[in-house]
Design a protein around this motif. Structure first.
Motif, PDB file in Angstrom:
ATOM      1  N   PHE A  33      28.402   1.877  39.968  1.00 20.18           N
ATOM      2  CA  PHE A  33      27.270   2.396  40.579  1.00 20.18           C
ATOM      3  C   PHE A  33      27.492   2.372  42.204  1.00 20.18           C
ATOM      4  N   VAL A  34      27.398   0.785  42.725  1.00 18.24           N
ATOM      5  CA  VAL A  34      27.254   0.823  43.900  1.00 18.24           C
ATOM      6  C   VAL A  34      28.322   1.131  44.737  1.00 18.24           C
ATOM      7  N   PHE A  35      29.653   1.117  44.429  1.00 16.34           N
ATOM      8  CA  PHE A  35      30.718   1.586  45.260  1.00 16.34           C
ATOM      9  C   PHE A  35      31.074   3.164  45.117  1.00 16.34           C
ATOM     10  N   LEU A  36      30.767   3.543  43.815  1.00 15.91           N
ATOM     11  CA  LEU A  36      31.376   4.945  43.657  1.00 15.91           C
ATOM     12  C   LEU A  36      30.234   5.978  43.836  1.00 15.91           C
ATOM     13  N   PHE A  37      28.814   5.542  43.297  1.00 12.87           N
ATOM     14  CA  PHE A  37      27.904   6.773  43.385  1.00 12.87           C
ATOM     15  C   PHE A  37      26.917   6.345  44.841  1.00 12.87           C
ATOM     16  N   THR A  38      26.463   5.082  45.095  1.00 12.24           N
ATOM     17  CA  THR A  38      25.936   4.884  46.185  1.00 12.24           C
ATOM     18  C   THR A  38      26.645   4.929  47.590  1.00 12.24           C
ATOM     19  N   LEU A  39      27.581   4.189  47.375  1.00 16.08           N
ATOM     20  CA  LEU A  39      28.282   4.112  48.837  1.00 16.08           C
ATOM     21  C   LEU A  39      29.475   5.277  48.784  1.00 16.08           C
ATOM     22  N   ASN A  40      29.524   5.948  47.640  1.00 16.08           N
ATOM     23  CA  ASN A  40      30.433   7.216  47.556  1.00 16.08           C
ATOM     24  C   ASN A  40      31.875   6.948  48.162  1.00 16.08           C
ATOM     25  N   LEU A  41      32.595   5.839  47.957  1.00 15.08           N
ATOM     26  CA  LEU A  41      33.997   5.524  47.998  1.00 15.08           C
ATOM     27  C   LEU A  41      34.591   6.410  47.324  1.00 15.08           C
ATOM     28  N   PRO A  42      36.089   6.655  47.836  1.00 12.21           N
ATOM     29  CA  PRO A  42      37.103   7.251  47.314  1.00 12.21           C
ATOM     30  C   PRO A  42      37.231   6.508  45.754  1.00 12.21           C
ATOM     31  N   TYR A  43      37.731   7.010  44.647  1.00 12.91           N
ATOM     32  CA  TYR A  43      37.637   6.473  43.376  1.00 12.91           C
ATOM     33  C   TYR A  43      38.502   5.347  43.080  1.00 12.91           C
ATOM     34  N   ALA A  44      39.814   5.547  43.827  1.00 14.33           N
ATOM     35  CA  ALA A  44      40.952   4.589  43.586  1.00 14.33           C
ATOM     36  C   ALA A  44      40.512   3.133  44.452  1.00 14.33           C
ATOM     37  N   LEU A  45      39.817   3.585  45.866  1.00  9.07           N
ATOM     38  CA  LEU A  45      39.077   2.426  46.654  1.00  9.07           C
ATOM     39  C   LEU A  45      38.141   1.678  46.016  1.00  9.07           C
ATOM     40  N   GLY A  46      37.012   2.527  45.291  1.00 11.15           N
ATOM     41  CA  GLY A  46      36.140   1.978  44.635  1.00 11.15           C
ATOM     42  C   GLY A  46      36.326   0.911  43.650  1.00 11.15           C
ATOM     43  N   MET A  47      37.279   1.641  42.575  1.00 10.08           N
ATOM     44  CA  MET A  47      37.528   0.883  41.471  1.00 10.08           C
ATOM     45  C   MET A  47      38.441  -0.341  41.877  1.00 10.08           C
ATOM     46  N   ALA A  48      39.067  -0.359  43.040  1.00 15.05           N
ATOM     47  CA  ALA A  48      39.970  -1.301  43.439  1.00 15.05           C
ATOM     48  C   ALA A  48      38.827  -2.765  43.727  1.00 15.05           C
ATOM     49  N   ALA A  49      37.741  -1.939  44.514  1.00 11.03           N
ATOM     50  CA  ALA A  49      36.833  -3.175  45.050  1.00 11.03           C
ATOM     51  C   ALA A  49      36.103  -3.626  43.890  1.00 11.03           C
ATOM     52  N   VAL A  50      35.710  -3.036  42.790  1.00  9.30           N
ATOM     53  CA  VAL A  50      35.110  -3.573  41.566  1.00  9.30           C
ATOM     54  C   VAL A  50      36.035  -4.644  41.256  1.00  9.30           C
ATOM     55  N   VAL A  51      37.127  -4.302  40.910  1.00 12.52           N
ATOM     56  CA  VAL A  51      38.153  -5.127  40.181  1.00 12.52           C
ATOM     57  C   VAL A  51      38.394  -6.390  41.153  1.00 12.52           C
ATOM     58  N   ALA A  52      38.377  -6.298  42.458  1.00 14.74           N
ATOM     59  CA  ALA A  52      38.608  -7.573  43.438  1.00 14.74           C
ATOM     60  C   ALA A  52      37.436  -8.422  43.290  1.00 14.74           C
ATOM     61  N   LEU A  53      36.236  -7.656  43.498  1.00 18.02           N
ATOM     62  CA  LEU A  53      34.792  -8.245  43.194  1.00 18.02           C
ATOM     63  C   LEU A  53      34.676  -9.284  42.063  1.00 18.02           C
ATOM     64  N   MET A  54      34.934  -8.725  40.986  1.00 20.18           N
ATOM     65  CA  MET A  54      35.056  -9.210  39.741  1.00 20.18           C
ATOM     66  C   MET A  54      36.133 -10.344  39.586  1.00 20.18           C
ATOM     67  N   ALA A  55      37.130 -10.190  40.157  1.00 20.09           N
ATOM     68  CA  ALA A  55      38.212 -11.459  40.083  1.00 20.09           C
ATOM     69  C   ALA A  55      37.532 -12.668  40.795  1.00 20.09           C
ATOM     70  N   LEU A  56      36.518 -12.266  41.908  1.00 20.63           N
ATOM     71  CA  LEU A  56      35.949 -13.182  42.607  1.00 20.63           C
ATOM     72  C   LEU A  56      34.906 -13.986  41.617  1.00 20.63           C
ATOM     73  N   VAL A  57      34.343 -13.148  40.966  1.00 24.09           N
ATOM     74  CA  VAL A  57      33.121 -13.589  40.087  1.00 24.09           C
ATOM     75  C   VAL A  57      33.573 -14.679  39.186  1.00 24.09           C
ATOM     76  N   GLY A  58      34.955 -14.333  38.538  1.00 20.98           N
ATOM     77  CA  GLY A  58      35.411 -14.872  37.492  1.00 20.98           C
ATOM     78  C   GLY A  58      35.917 -16.526  37.996  1.00 20.98           C
ATOM     79  N   TRP A  59      36.496 -16.387  39.401  1.00 21.51           N
ATOM     80  CA  TRP A  59      37.107 -17.458  39.953  1.00 21.51           C
ATOM     81  C   TRP A  59      35.820 -18.461  40.053  1.00 21.51           C
ATOM     82  N   VAL A  60      34.450 -17.798  40.963  1.00 24.99           N
ATOM     83  CA  VAL A  60      33.396 -18.888  40.961  1.00 24.99           C
ATOM     84  C   VAL A  60      32.888 -19.276  39.919  1.00 24.99           C
ATOM     85  N   THR A  61      32.908 -18.556  38.875  1.00 30.62           N
ATOM     86  CA  THR A  61      32.335 -18.968  37.858  1.00 30.62           C
ATOM     87  C   THR A  61      32.919 -20.138  37.081  1.00 30.62           C
TER      88      THR A  61
END
Length: 294
Positions: A51-79
């Motif tokens: 919602f944030v990267f693809l709808f609100t910021l309107n990033l290209p889909y590939a870039l937005g999906m990659a950003a979600v995956v990278a952010l979630m990897a960071l969340v998992g590592w921090v957890t």
């Protein structure tokens, strides 16, 4: 026949989502033995990331999906660093990390509900709202996209475990953590990478399913149950088992809803029924771990 084949495509796409969540479970369970029921909330976070990267910021889909995956990897590592590693280093019982992660489940859910509110948020599909027809087989663009991405992820996961030294390291830790440590394998690093990879895959599942169901703060619990059921059905020890279990569960659900003479509300209990049946009849799942085969 056309209606049946369209149902097959829809069930396959749903099964792929379940399979990705099951794979997220598997990536953490195999090397650590920790069942992380916060996986569903990670998928929910992935949906809101879409919602944030693809709808609100309107990033290209590939870039937005990659950003979600990278952010979630960071969340998992921090957890893992904040909730699992301190308990392991202090020699806490095996149940302690599971309970700590259940606490994190509540934290993730409440943070999202406070930050985004209770209303569902839109996430755009990858290829737009359209319909693809391949002869008698038809379905939405998003369904075919989900199937294609899932197959690519599982092919990469299989190649990682079967063809790379890092994958063999994960398997060695899964078979015998003490022996792996004696051979010089860094258990802490493997655990951190397992949680990062699990979160990334769960987040990917969330951003893929969100265009169909919208991103909302309660979407994680059903995905957690369905993903865990898919893992139990397919078998905890095999990557391909997660995919098989997800497809079986989705077909059982959707065929029950469409053809069985039961109310749709009761059909939603299919995952729990299958979970109980497999735990009682075949707790190892359909595919046994490689070290268990003869």
């Amino acid at each position: 026949m056309g209606d049946f084949l369209e149902l097959v495509v829809s069930a396959s796409a749903t099964g792929c989502i379940y399979a990705l969540v099951a794979l997220a479970y598997l990536l953490m369970i195999r090397p650590t033995g920790v069942i992380n029921f916060a996986v569903g909330e990670w998928a929910m976070l992935g949906g809101f990331g879409g919602f944030v990267f693809l709808f609100t910021l309107n990033l290209p889909y590939a870039l937005g999906m990659a950003a979600v995956v990278a952010l979630m990897a960071l969340v998992g590592w921090v957890t893992e660093r904040l909730t699992v590693r301190p308990l392991v280093e202090k020699g806490a019982p095996p149940l302690a990390p599971i309970l700590a992660l259940l606490g994190m489940l509540v934290v993730f859910r409440e943070v999202v509900s406070l930050g985004f509110g209770p209303d569902p948020q839109p996430v755009p599909p990858a290829l737009g709202h359209g319909r693809l027809e391949l002869g008698p087989v038809a379905g939405s663009y998003q369904s075919f996209f989900i199937i294609a991405v899932t197959l690519a992820v599982f092919a990469a996961a299989w190649a990682f475990f079967e063809r790379t030294l890092a994958g063999k390291t994960f398997e060695a830790v899964a078979i015998d953590r003490r022996a792996a440590a004696l051979m010089g394998i860094n258990l802490s690093r493997v655990t951190a990478l397992a949680f990062a990879a699990g979160a990334a895959v769960a987040g990917l599942a969330g951003v893929l399913v969100a265009p169909n169901v919208s991103a909302h703060w309660m979407m994680g619990l059903p995905l957690a149950i369905q993903g865990f059921t898919a893992l139990v059905i397919g078998g905890v020890g095999r990557v391909e088992g997660a995919l098989l279990g997800g497809l079986i569960l989705a077909f059982a659900e959707q065929f029950t809803v469409r053809y069985a003479p039961v109310p749709p509300g009761l059909a939603m209990g299919v995952p729990l029924v299958l979970l109980i049946v497999f735990l009682l009849v075949r707790p190892t799942g359909l595919l046994r771990a490689r070290e268990a085969r003869t």
